[in-house]
Design an enzyme around this catalytic site. Structure first.
Site, PDB file in Angstrom:
ATOM      1  CB  CYS A 120      -0.938   0.005   1.198  1.00 23.45           C
ATOM      2  SG  CYS A 120      -2.152  -1.314   1.098  1.00 23.45           S
ATOM      3  CG  HIS A 252      -2.571   4.098   1.899  1.00 24.51           C
ATOM      4  ND1 HIS A 252      -3.254   3.625   0.799  1.00 24.51           N
ATOM      5  CD2 HIS A 252      -2.527   3.064   2.789  1.00 24.51           C
ATOM      6  CE1 HIS A 252      -3.600   2.372   1.014  1.00 24.51           C
ATOM      7  NE2 HIS A 252      -3.172   2.009   2.209  1.00 24.51           N
ATOM      8  CG  ASN A 282      -6.250  -0.101   1.458  1.00 22.13           C
ATOM      9  OD1 ASN A 282      -5.634   0.332   0.490  1.00 22.13           O
ATOM     10  ND2 ASN A 282      -5.644  -0.610   2.521  1.00 22.13           N
TER      11      ASN A 282
HETATM   12  O1  UT7 Z   1      -3.153  -0.369   3.836  1.00 21.40           O
HETATM   13  C1  UT7 Z   1      -2.334  -1.286   4.492  1.00 21.40           C
HETATM   14  C2  UT7 Z   1      -2.381  -1.107   5.937  1.00 21.40           C
HETATM   15  N1  UT7 Z   1      -3.627  -1.591   6.453  1.00 21.40           N
HETATM   16  C3  UT7 Z   1      -4.120  -1.098   7.534  1.00 21.40           C
HETATM   17  O2  UT7 Z   1      -3.532  -0.193   8.056  1.00 21.40           O
HETATM   18  C4  UT7 Z   1      -5.350  -1.712   8.109  1.00 21.40           C
HETATM   19  C5  UT7 Z   1      -5.178  -1.841   9.584  1.00 21.40           C
HETATM   20  N2  UT7 Z   1      -6.247  -2.443  10.345  1.00 21.40           N
HETATM   21  C6  UT7 Z   1      -7.517  -1.986  10.397  1.00 21.40           C
HETATM   22  O3  UT7 Z   1      -7.900  -1.121   9.644  1.00 21.40           O
HETATM   23  C7  UT7 Z   1      -8.420  -2.522  11.484  1.00 21.40           C
HETATM   24  O4  UT7 Z   1      -7.646  -3.341  12.357  1.00 21.40           O
HETATM   25  C8  UT7 Z   1      -9.649  -3.347  10.979  1.00 21.40           C
HETATM   26  C9  UT7 Z   1     -10.661  -2.394  10.349  1.00 21.40           C
HETATM   27  C10 UT7 Z   1      -9.204  -4.398   9.998  1.00 21.40           C
HETATM   28  C11 UT7 Z   1     -10.322  -4.040  12.161  1.00 21.40           C
HETATM   29  O5  UT7 Z   1     -10.691  -3.089  13.148  1.00 21.40           O
HETATM   30  P1  UT7 Z   1     -10.342  -3.358  14.697  1.00 21.40           P
HETATM   31  O6  UT7 Z   1     -10.958  -2.266  15.445  1.00 21.40           O
HETATM   32  O7  UT7 Z   1      -8.850  -3.521  14.795  1.00 21.40           O
HETATM   33  O8  UT7 Z   1     -11.100  -4.708  14.992  1.00 21.40           O
HETATM   34  P2  UT7 Z   1     -10.526  -6.106  15.514  1.00 21.40           P
HETATM   35  O9  UT7 Z   1      -9.775  -6.787  14.445  1.00 21.40           O
HETATM   36  O10 UT7 Z   1      -9.858  -5.902  16.840  1.00 21.40           O
HETATM   37  O11 UT7 Z   1     -11.850  -6.873  15.794  1.00 21.40           O
HETATM   38  C12 UT7 Z   1     -12.784  -6.469  16.797  1.00 21.40           C
HETATM   39  C13 UT7 Z   1     -13.964  -7.419  16.767  1.00 21.40           C
HETATM   40  C14 UT7 Z   1     -13.542  -8.891  16.845  1.00 21.40           C
HETATM   41  O12 UT7 Z   1     -14.528  -9.564  17.605  1.00 21.40           O
HETATM   42  P3  UT7 Z   1     -14.247  -9.929  19.149  1.00 21.40           P
HETATM   43  O13 UT7 Z   1     -13.005 -10.774  19.142  1.00 21.40           O
HETATM   44  O14 UT7 Z   1     -14.060  -8.618  19.829  1.00 21.40           O
HETATM   45  O15 UT7 Z   1     -15.491 -10.655  19.537  1.00 21.40           O
HETATM   46  C15 UT7 Z   1     -13.623  -9.351  15.403  1.00 21.40           C
HETATM   47  O16 UT7 Z   1     -13.858 -10.727  15.281  1.00 21.40           O
HETATM   48  O17 UT7 Z   1     -14.687  -7.279  15.546  1.00 21.40           O
HETATM   49  C16 UT7 Z   1     -14.783  -8.556  14.898  1.00 21.40           C
HETATM   50  N3  UT7 Z   1     -14.736  -8.336  13.436  1.00 21.40           N
HETATM   51  C17 UT7 Z   1     -15.811  -8.018  12.703  1.00 21.40           C
HETATM   52  N4  UT7 Z   1     -17.102  -7.845  13.043  1.00 21.40           N
HETATM   53  C18 UT7 Z   1     -17.950  -7.505  12.052  1.00 21.40           C
HETATM   54  C19 UT7 Z   1     -13.642  -8.388  12.633  1.00 21.40           C
HETATM   55  N5  UT7 Z   1     -14.006  -8.107  11.371  1.00 21.40           N
HETATM   56  C20 UT7 Z   1     -15.340  -7.878  11.392  1.00 21.40           C
HETATM   57  C21 UT7 Z   1     -16.286  -7.531  10.400  1.00 21.40           C
HETATM   58  N6  UT7 Z   1     -17.565  -7.346  10.780  1.00 21.40           N
HETATM   59  N7  UT7 Z   1     -15.946  -7.359   9.114  1.00 21.40           N
END
Ligand code: UT7
Length: 333
Positions: A120, A252, A282
């Site tokens: 990215c 980005h 993205n």
């Molecule tokens: O461009 C390259 C660089 N990329 C990035 O910089 C992306 C970096 N990461 C992110 O943008 C974020 O980490 C995400 C948007 C991918 C995820 O957000 P988060 O606030 O970090 O969520 P998480 O992964 O900690 O997940 C929180 C909860 C989990 O459930 P529990 O364990 O709390 O019960 C996940 O299983 O949300 C759950 N979850 C979802 N729920 C609904 C994960 N994905 C989803 C989803 N819909 N799509």
């Protein structure tokens, strides 16, 4: 050490984008995975993304953006003497390069054309490479293209990642213009984090995609925020530029919360930030030129404006750039 100043200054002389027609909305994703529009919007800022047609490859998207960028630089394809492409979703894994295909599509045989793998952060790496080629007098007009068919490496059963990415392309021509220079670029990598964001052979036999992107989102998020906040502060300080001197911040588009964290760090009001993530998600190496193009076509980006860019991606890779926009003001499509 003081290096002698180079005679020619590289300049970004045009920007253009190609945006595929098909929209994949959060509501569409609700039908195929366990997610919700509310969750995706709150955690990422994304409402929809574009998906290229089956027959469209990264090179096709890139060629469409490239043709417009060349025209906007008041050049013909035959004026281009090198093409550098950033992509994580190339036509072929990993040879021939997508740059070779774009060169052929533009009718350019016998020029240098190659891909850069920087995830990215691709566009910052492209900018730095093109600047070096132009300022060393090796090339005159370098076409840089971020072209992504991310949907071709996406596992649409993995809700932790498939909600984030979309397809698209953006292009720019880098030539010589001392009045509107690419002031500085910074690129960096840390391969110790390779496993946190990668593309590998899909382990799901039911999945039609042979390759799939995998991400440990939370870990990537935390490091991205801290790295980018430091990186933008450093590039401004190194060049004696204050954040209030910046006309437009074009980051980005990975996650709205990452963009907002950097925006707050530099005290940028909303009207200085270009945000397109809600519409396109993205688009990896294409996201900065797509966002820049949108600002350009809306009349927000004018000749001579001082722009700050930043990006973070798999590798890890990251970087930032400071430049004066050297393109002519937008005159309509
Ligand atoms: O461009 C390259 C660089 N990329 C990035 O910089 C992306 C970096 N990461 C992110 O943008 C974020 O980490 C995400 C948007 C991918 C995820 O957000 P988060 O606030 O970090 O969520 P998480 O992964 O900690 O997940 C929180 C909860 C989990 O459930 P529990 O364990 O709390 O019960 C996940 O299983 O949300 C759950 N979850 C979802 N729920 C609904 C994960 N994905 C989803 C989803 N819909 N799509």
């Amino acid at each position: 050490m003081n290096y002698p100043s180079l005679q020619n200054k590289a300049s970004l002389k045009s920007v253009a984008a190609f945006i595929p027609e098909n929209i994949l909305s959060n509501q569409d994703l609700e039908k195929i995975i366990d997610t919700s529009d509310d969750w995706i919007t709150r955690r990422s800022g994304i409402k929809q993304r574009r998906i290229a047609a089956e027959h469209e490859k990264a090179s096709d998207l890139g060629t469409r953006a490239a043709l417009l960028a060349i025209q906007r630089a008041n050049l013909k394809p035959s004026d281009i003497d090198a093409i550098v492409v950033g992509t994580l979703s190339p036509d072929y894994f990993t040879m021939p390069s997508t740059a070779c295909k774009i060169a052929a599509n533009l009718g350019l045989e016998g020029i240098s054309a190659f891909d850069i793998s920087a995830g990215c952060s691709g566009f910052i790496f492209l900018l730095e490479t093109a600047k070096a080629l132009v300022e060393s007098n090796l090339r005159k007009n370098v076409l840089i293209v971020g072209a992504e068919k991310s949907s071709s490496v996406m596992d649409y059963t993995d809700r932790g990642i498939c909600i984030l990415f979309g397809d698209g392309a953006g292009a720019a021509v880098i030539g010589v213009d001392d009045k509107y220079p690419i002031i500085d670029t910074h690129t960096a990598t840390d391969g110790r984090y390779a496993e946190l964001l990668k593309i590998e052979r899909s382990d799901k036999t039911s999945n039609a995609q042979p390759l799939a992107m995998k991400m440990q989102g939370k870990e990537v998020f935390k490091i991205a925020v801290e790295t980018l906040k430091n990186d933008v502060v450093e590039i401004l300080a190194k060049n004696n530029i204050k954040s209030e001197d910046i006309d437009l911040f074009i980051p980005h588009q990975a996650n709205l919360r990452i963009i907002k964290a950097v925006q707050e760090k530099l005290n940028f009001p909303d009207d200085k930030c270009v945000i397109t993530i809600q519409k396109y998600g993205n688009t990896s190496a294409a996201s900065i030129p797509m966002a820049m193009n949108e600002a350009y076509e809306k009349g927000r980006l004018k000749k001579g404006d001082l722009i700050l860019l930043d990006a973070f991606g798999g590798g890890f890779t990251w970087g930032s750039a400071l430049l004066k926009f050297g393109g002519d003001d937008f005159k309509g499509k």
